[in-house]
Design an enzyme around this catalytic site. Structure first.
Site, mmCIF file in Angstrom:
data_model
loop_
_atom_site.group_PDB
_atom_site.id
_atom_site.type_symbol
_atom_site.label_atom_id
_atom_site.label_comp_id
_atom_site.label_asym_id
_atom_site.label_seq_id
_atom_site.Cartn_x
_atom_site.Cartn_y
_atom_site.Cartn_z
ATOM 1 N N PRO A 81 0.798 -1.226 0.000
ATOM 2 C CA PRO A 81 0.000 0.000 0.000
ATOM 3 C C PRO A 81 0.834 1.280 0.000
ATOM 4 C CG PRO A 81 -0.974 -1.592 1.468
ATOM 5 C CD PRO A 81 0.332 -2.182 1.013
ATOM 6 N N CYS A 82 0.355 2.255 -0.788
ATOM 7 C CA CYS A 82 1.085 3.515 -0.969
ATOM 8 C C CYS A 82 0.782 4.599 0.072
ATOM 9 C CB CYS A 82 0.780 4.080 -2.356
ATOM 10 S SG CYS A 82 1.235 2.991 -3.714
ATOM 11 N N PRO A 83 -0.441 4.640 0.683
ATOM 12 C CA PRO A 83 -0.781 5.771 1.548
ATOM 13 C C PRO A 83 0.238 6.115 2.636
ATOM 14 C CG PRO A 83 -2.741 4.495 1.101
ATOM 15 C CD PRO A 83 -1.592 3.726 0.497
#
Length: 319
Positions: free
Chosen positions: A74-76
């Site tokens: 995940p990038c967040p």
């Protein structure tokens, strides 16, 4: 071509998986928590072992010895669009990726993330990640790769981390970029924009004379799909595209104004093949596309990983 094996975590709707497949990797398992993405993977590749669930609950020991562990964690936690909490963000799955490296012990690890991962605030995080991989016998490097350098009609900078077992480390080379520019948005989408006989398509092609801004996936917390924040929408407008939403179909014959893109158009910009079908209504389908790793970039990196593994096998056989 000799098939190599892989396990992919956070597989999404298959962007990275398509690239790995093209490079010669056969997945033993693809782990993804989002049901629409799992449906898309199963629809397009019924033979794949798609495991719907949380990667935190996935036992990698059953797949010990596969050639490659890949994924787009995940990038967040690292995105400039968020708070960049890094290790303090509950969505940070790099610790799980490291656990799986230890359980699976692949020859090579390939992980993808956003450009923000390279920000100065995460220097200690990156160095710690590298040290932990080194303790497990891997040499780790990362590169910022622009999708447009690999034939994709958008910039889309992404960080790719490759960790190679020391036996293979001298065999892996980062892929070379293309020597020619990708198609403009107008060139790329001419047939799809004119599918319903739109009379304004030729004029639109002249305006859509550059590559696209980076496609974004959007958030579940914020309504339906659109093509990004205000600055991105302005960039789309210069290409003659209404970025306020996604259309169900191409413009009609008598349409006047700026057209919106369909999910299929966005997928082509992202580098998906036209025969890859996304399951679900417009909003979840668009998010699957927007959050994907462009297949051509995944293929370019994975092809060099494939060559590193197979060339090392050849050397061993000759020895």
């Amino acid at each position: 071509m000799t098939k190599l094996t892989c396990v992919e975590i956070c597989a999404g709707a298959g962007g990275q998986a398509i690239g790995l497949e093209r490079a010669g990797f056969e997945p033993e398992a693809l782990i993804e928590i989002e049901a629409p993405c799992c449906s898309t993977l199963r629809e397009n590749r019924p033979s794949w072992n798609v495991i719907e669930g949380d990667v935190k609950e996935f036992d990698g020991s059953k797949f010990r010895g596969v050639d490659l562990l890949a994924g787009g964690v995940p990038c967040p936690p690292f995105s400039k669009a968020g708070k960049q909490l890094g290790k303090h963000d509950e969505r940070d799955l790099f610790p799980e990726a490291l656990r799986l490296v230890n359980e699976i012990k692949p020859k090579v690890v390939m992980l993808e993330n956003v450009r923000g991962f390279l920000d100065a605030v995460f220097e200690d995080y990156r160095l710690n990640l590298k040290r932990q991989l080194e303790k497990m016998g891997y040499i780790a490097e990362w590169r910022l790769l622009n999708a447009s350098d690999f034939g994709v009609s958008q910039l889309r900078p992404r960080v790719v981390i490759v960790a190679v077992k020391k036996d293979f480390s001298h065999s892996f080379l980062w892929p070379e970029t293309n020597n020619q520019n990708p198609k403009t948005v107008g060139e790329l989408l001419k047939d799809k924009m004119s599918a319903n006989g739109w009379g304004g398509v030729e004029q639109w092609i002249k305006q859509a004379d550059d590559i696209a801004p980076t496609i974004v996936g959007g958030s579940k917390k914020h309504g339906g799909p659109d093509l990004g924040p205000t600055r991105a929408k302005k960039a789309w407008a210069t290409l003659g595209v209404d970025g306020m939403g996604i259309a169900y179909e191409a413009p009609s014959k008598d349409f006047i104004g700026m057209p919106r893109l369909t999910v299929e158009m966005v997928a082509r910009i992202q580098g998906f093949p036209d025969d890859w079908h996304f399951i679900g209504k417009k909003t979840p389908a668009y998010r699957q596309v927007g959050n994907a790793f462009p297949p051509p970039v995944a293929h370019a990196v994975a092809a060099n990983i494939y060559n590193a593994i197979t060339s090392r096998r050849t050397i061993r056989a000759l020895g």
